[in-house]
Every structure is written in structure tokens, then in C-alpha cells.
Design an enzyme around this catalytic site. Structure first.
Site, PDB file in Angstrom:
ATOM      1  N   VAL A 164      47.956  55.008  49.044  1.00 25.45           N
ATOM      2  CA  VAL A 164      48.455  56.285  48.536  1.00 25.45           C
ATOM      3  C   VAL A 164      47.411  57.361  48.831  1.00 25.45           C
ATOM      4  CG1 VAL A 164      49.212  57.562  46.504  1.00 25.45           C
ATOM      5  CG2 VAL A 164      49.799  55.132  46.743  1.00 25.45           C
ATOM      6  N   GLY A 179      39.887  44.526  41.565  1.00 23.22           N
ATOM      7  CA  GLY A 179      38.537  44.103  41.217  1.00 23.22           C
ATOM      8  C   GLY A 179      38.402  42.633  40.900  1.00 23.22           C
ATOM      9  N   GLU A 218      23.017  39.804  30.767  1.00 24.43           N
ATOM     10  CA  GLU A 218      23.702  38.594  31.192  1.00 24.43           C
ATOM     11  C   GLU A 218      22.935  37.903  32.313  1.00 24.43           C
ATOM     12  OE1 GLU A 218      28.171  40.352  30.193  1.00 24.43           O
ATOM     13  OE2 GLU A 218      27.568  40.028  32.282  1.00 24.43           O
ATOM     14  N   HIS A 242      30.898  48.865  37.808  1.00 19.56           N
ATOM     15  CA  HIS A 242      31.816  49.070  36.681  1.00 19.56           C
ATOM     16  C   HIS A 242      32.053  50.558  36.434  1.00 19.56           C
ATOM     17  CE1 HIS A 242      29.846  45.085  35.240  1.00 19.56           C
ATOM     18  NE2 HIS A 242      30.918  44.812  35.970  1.00 19.56           N
ATOM     19  N   GLU A 262      49.581  48.722  46.904  1.00 17.22           N
ATOM     20  CA  GLU A 262      48.187  48.291  46.990  1.00 17.22           C
ATOM     21  C   GLU A 262      47.644  48.623  48.375  1.00 17.22           C
ATOM     22  OE1 GLU A 262      44.648  47.239  47.088  1.00 17.22           O
ATOM     23  OE2 GLU A 262      45.595  46.892  45.135  1.00 17.22           O
TER      24      GLU A 262
END
Length: 521
Positions: free
Chosen positions: A271, A135, A381, A461, A68
């Protein structure tokens, strides 16, 4: 005694979340384990797809490390941990020199490994979580499946909606700990704006439905009672909730993965490239960082099985670069193609004579799915826009099932950097659909006015680039490259199909790992 001590430590991991447990769970072997760079499986990223992969590989006894890039953030109710729009800190952005976010002036910030990457791609800002939990640190908790009609248009016949509705969506929802907002929370002061939103859309002929959320309602009630520091009820959660108000992956999948005893977690391991050695094993160039962002050094990690879960932006960056530089020349030509923004749009409206609440809580209470009448199928929403609290305004986040507008990630031949190309006005159709919905609501509520906020086109998103059926099989196996898997939002074909992506990504990863483990690859 040593075995018992280790079992006790692992049980503590599962109960208490991560908070420094990546090495501690390994007991006396921690120092040696922390220097290992060769594993049976490596997982890049600890977001929704990566956390699923870590848990299911660990349960199968596969020697696994999760790499991570971001920090491991503690849950510390006694002191602030994260910054917010109301208090900008250096923890907020991933290596930016100036803040860039709705409601924020472009104030200077010190570059470092903050919790949110804001990538300014041509024509679109792309937001990505950065930290242990990916996320789940920065999202707003909505856990909803796409409608069946949209799902079935997106995926090959190998993915059946009935199977997802019966098995994978419920499994993912249960593991994430999602539930709708309780009535007492909904009736409280910080959620007056939610009640106004519901009333307005009901008058327009829509039927708002409660949405499952991964906010911890026990902690939210603690905020309402002023027993814990405010975060969720004050609208300060886009850069993390330091009081534990979110059930992030650091409280669900990831501690369970560590508790298997077969999984290591390596935070602050970024990475930089992936490729293959002559013996066929994968090699990764990994840059190690300090919590302040200094580079400690670069190492080579190796593995037999490689799981890409770095998030759509960074999975595409890694794979497109590996193909174009010849490090993974057998990657499909379609890698990087078919990117979409999930139709993300924000609209605001105001009834100046109606009280909207001095403080607006972050958790989303409800939403509606509108299959037609707006130009595109659309989910709307009830939302919050930081920096606009106290204004007589309600906010809508909408996501369209747009099957047409796509971009591609390609290497810039001059710089070698992988950038988004071909996006142009790819957000325009979604913007028109969002405005059409807003106009219908405004027309049904006399005295309501539209509000215009100058926001750059953005997506929270990002999805696509390694779509199922084009780049991978239905279980995430990359075609032509045995041992390589994609298990994050890159699998989705540019749109979730009228939903937030977290549940679908988690469910797809659960199904993929079940097949990979059952077939031993």
C-alpha cells in the site's frame, strides 16, 4: 462435493499453516477472487494487530482482504529458506543495497522484498518485519505483559489492567501458543549462556523468571537431536526460522482467518497511499510486486472499513502523508506524535574464565523486571547477538518504561517523505539505565568485564504515533474519521511499559475487534 472440497481445503489451511494457501483456499473461485479490489473491509499488514483483525472480522462474516507488502514464506525443513548473519542472502532485507545489522559487515545485497526493513531514520535505526506474518517472522518470541504499575500509567481509564489480566492477555497468549522454555531445553548445550546469565543476575540480587515464548519446543528438541536443520539452537532466527521453530502468525491467527471463508490474503501488495473518495469510501493505491521485487503494476483498492496494521513505522508514514496531502484531511493533528523506541538497548559482559557455550541458542529463557535503582523502570532479558557466538560473552536486551523521550513523524516539505523528527538523543536515558543494570551485575560477579559493541541507536520495538486517548478511542477508532481504525503498535504511547510489545499489541487488538464487531463499527 464442491462444498466438501472447500471445507477440506480450509481444514488443511488451519492445520498446515499458509504455504501458498492464500488463493488455494478459495477453490475454483480463486482466479476471480484474486482480481477483486473492492471489499467491505481492508486490513493493511499481517502482523500481530492485522492478524487479529483478519480473524475476528472473518469470524463475524465480514468480507475482508489482508494486504501484505512482503512475501509468503514456506516452512521447508528440507532446505534453507532464510539467510542469517552467518550466511547473508537477498531474502534478508527489505529493498536495501547493503546489509545493516549488528554483527554484519555492510556487504552488498540485491534489493528486494526481504523479511526485515531497516529504516535509517535521523538518530535511530527502526527495524520492521516484512512478510506474511509481519514481525512474528523476525522477533525472538518473548510473550510477556507489562507490569501493572507501568500499564496503568500509560493508558486512559477506559483500559483496566484487571480486564486485560483476566481476558485479553490470556486470550492472546493462548492464540499465540506461548509457553516457557522446558527444563530439558534449558539444560542443553546451546543454552549454557542462558544459565550463565541467570547465575550472574541472581548473584546481583535479582530473581530471574522464566518467560513465555512462541518458539515451538518440539522443533527445538528436533534440532537438539539433529533431526531437523539447525536454526533456533544455532542462533539463526532473527531473519526467520525456515524449519518451523517459531510459531509465527502463519501458524496461528492467519490460517484460522482464512479458514472462515470470508478473508483473502494478498501478499506482495504494498500500500503506497490511502485516502477517501467523494462517496466516502476509502481508496488505497496498491503496488503489486513479484517475489524478486519487480513492480507488476498499481491498482486502486476500495473499502468501507479500513484497518491500519502496517506496523508503527509504516502506519505513521501512510497516515501522516494522507493528512498532509489532503487525502484524509480530518485526521487528528496528533497523528505521528509521541513515537518511542520502547527503550531498546543491548549490553554485553564477559567472564573470560567461564564457559559460555560455543553455540548460543536464540530463544530467550528468562528475564527480570527492575522497578527502581537504574534511573528508569527496566526489563532485562537473556539474549543473543548474532555474530558473537563462541565468545565468552552474555547478552542482555533491556527495555525501559521511559515516559518522556519522544519523536514525531512529519512530512519533509522538500521531498514529501515522512521521516522521524525530534529524536536527537532520545535513546540516551535508556542507555544509561541499561548500563546501570549491567554495572550492578558486573559488581556482583568478580572477574566480569563490560564489553562495548559499536551499535547505532536502534529499536526492534517501534511504538507510538497514533496513541490511544490522543488519536484513537480505546478500541482503535480514529477520531474524526468514521470507518478508520488503527490496531498495531502505533496505539502504544511510545513505550510498552517494561515489556516486549507483541503480547500487548495482540491483546489491544483483541479487545478492539471485540468492541468493533459488537457495535458493528
Amino acid at each position: 462435493m464442491a462444498g466438501r472440497t472447500r471445507r477440506d481445503a480450509l481444514a488443511l489451511v488451519a492445520r498446515a499453516g499458509l504455504a501458498g494457501l492464500g488463493a488455494a483456499a478459495l477453490g475454483s473461485r480463486a482466479a476471480a477472487a484474486a482480481t477483486r479490489t473492492d471489499f467491505r473491509a481492508l486490513v493493511i499488514g499481517s502482523g500481530f494487530g492485522g492478524a487479529v483483525a483478519a480473524l475476528r472480522l472473518g469470524q463475524a462474516g465480514v468480507d475482508t482482504a489482508v494486504l501484505e507488502r512482503g512475501r509468503e514464506w514456506p516452512v521447508a525443513p528440507a532446505r534453507p529458506v532464510f539467510g542469517s548473519v552467518n550466511g547473508v542472502t537477498d531474502t534478508m532485507f527489505w529493498f536495501r543495497r547493503t546489509a545493516r545489522y549488528p554483527g554484519l559487515l555492510p556487504v552488498p545485497v540485491r534489493p528486494g522484498p526481504g523479511v526485515l526493513e531497516v529504516a535509517e531514520e535521523p538518530g535511530l535505526d527502526i527495524w520492521c518485519g516484512a512478510g506474511v506474518g509481519g514481525g512474528s517472522l523476525v522477533y525472538t518470541g518473548v510473550t510477556v505483559a507489562p507490569p501493572r504499575r507501568c500499564f496503568e500509567r500509560l493508558y486512559p481509564s477506559g483500559l483496566r489492567y484487571e480486564e486485560f489480566a483476566r481476558v485479553w492477555f490470556p486470550r492472546a497468549r493462548a492464540m499465540l501458543g506461548a509457553s516457557p522454555m522446558p527444563r530439558d531445553v534449558y539444560a542443553s548445550g546451546p543454552f549454557l549462556h542462558s544459565r550463565v546469565w541467570d547465575r550472574q543476575v541472581t548473584r546481583a540480587g535479582f530473581r530471574p523468571e522464566p518467560l513465555d515464548s512462541t518458539f515451538d519446543w518440539r522443533v527445538v528438541r528436533g534440532e537438539l537431536a539433529h533431526r531437523v536443520p539447525l536454526s533456533a539452537t544455532a542462533g539463526d532466527s532473527d531473519f526467520g526460522c525456515g524449519n518451523g521453530a517459531k510459531k509465527t502468525l502463519t501458524r496461528t491467527y492467519l490460517p484460522a482467518a482464512l479458514a472462515t471463508g470470508h478473508v483473502q490474503l494478498r501478499p506482495l501488495h504494498e500500500v503506497r497511499s490511502v485516502g477517501r473518495r467523494r462517496d466516502g469510501r476509502f481508496r488505497l493505491e496498491v503496488r503489486r510486486l513479484t517475489p524478486g521485487g519487480e513492480v507488476l503494476g498499481t491498482e486502486e483498492f476500495t473499502c468501507d472499513l479500513l484497518f491500519l496494521a502496517a506496523g508503527t513505522l509504516n502506519t505513521n508514514r501512510l497516515l501522516v502523508a494522507a493528512r498532509d496531502r489532503g487525502a484524509l484531511p480530518d485526521l487528528p493533528a496528533a497523528v505521528g506524535e509521541g513515537f518511542g523506541d520502547n527503550g531498546d538497548q543491548v549490553t554485553l559482559r564477559s567472564q573470560p574464565l567461564v564457559q559460555h557455550g560455543a553455540t548460543q541458542g536464540s530463544p530467550c529463557a528468562s528475564g527480570v523486571f527492575v522497578p527502581d535503582g537504574c534511573g528508569l523502570p527496566l526489563r532485562a532479558e537473556s539474549w543473543v547477538l548474532p555474530g558473537f557466538h563462541g565468545l565468552p560473552a552474555v547478552v542482555t536486551l533491556s527495555m525501559t518504561a521511559d515516559g518522556d523521550h519522544r519523536g514525531a513523524f512529519r512530512s519533509d516539505p522538500r521531498t514529501g517523505r515522512v521521516r522521524l523528527t525530534g529524536w536527537g538523543d532520545g535513546s540516551a536515558a535508556a542507555a544509561r539505565a541499561a548500563l546501570a543494570f549491567s554495572r550492578r551485575v558486573i559488581a556482583a560477579n568478580p572477574g566480569t568485564l563490560p564489553l562495548t559493541v559499536p551499535l547505532p541507536p536502534y529499536t526492534a520495538h517501534p511504538v507510538g504515533g497514533c496513541a490511544i486517548g490522543r488519536v484513537t478511542d480505546p478500541e482503535g477508532r480514529v477520531r474524526g474519521v468514521p470507518g478508520l481504525y488503527v490496531v498495531d503498535g502505533s496505539l502504544l504511547p511510545g513505550t510498552v511499559g517494561g515489556a516486549n510489545p507483541s503480547l500487548t499489541i495482540t491483546a489491544l487488538a483483541e479487545r478492539a475487534l471485540a468492541g468493533i464487531v459488537a457495535r458493528a463499527g
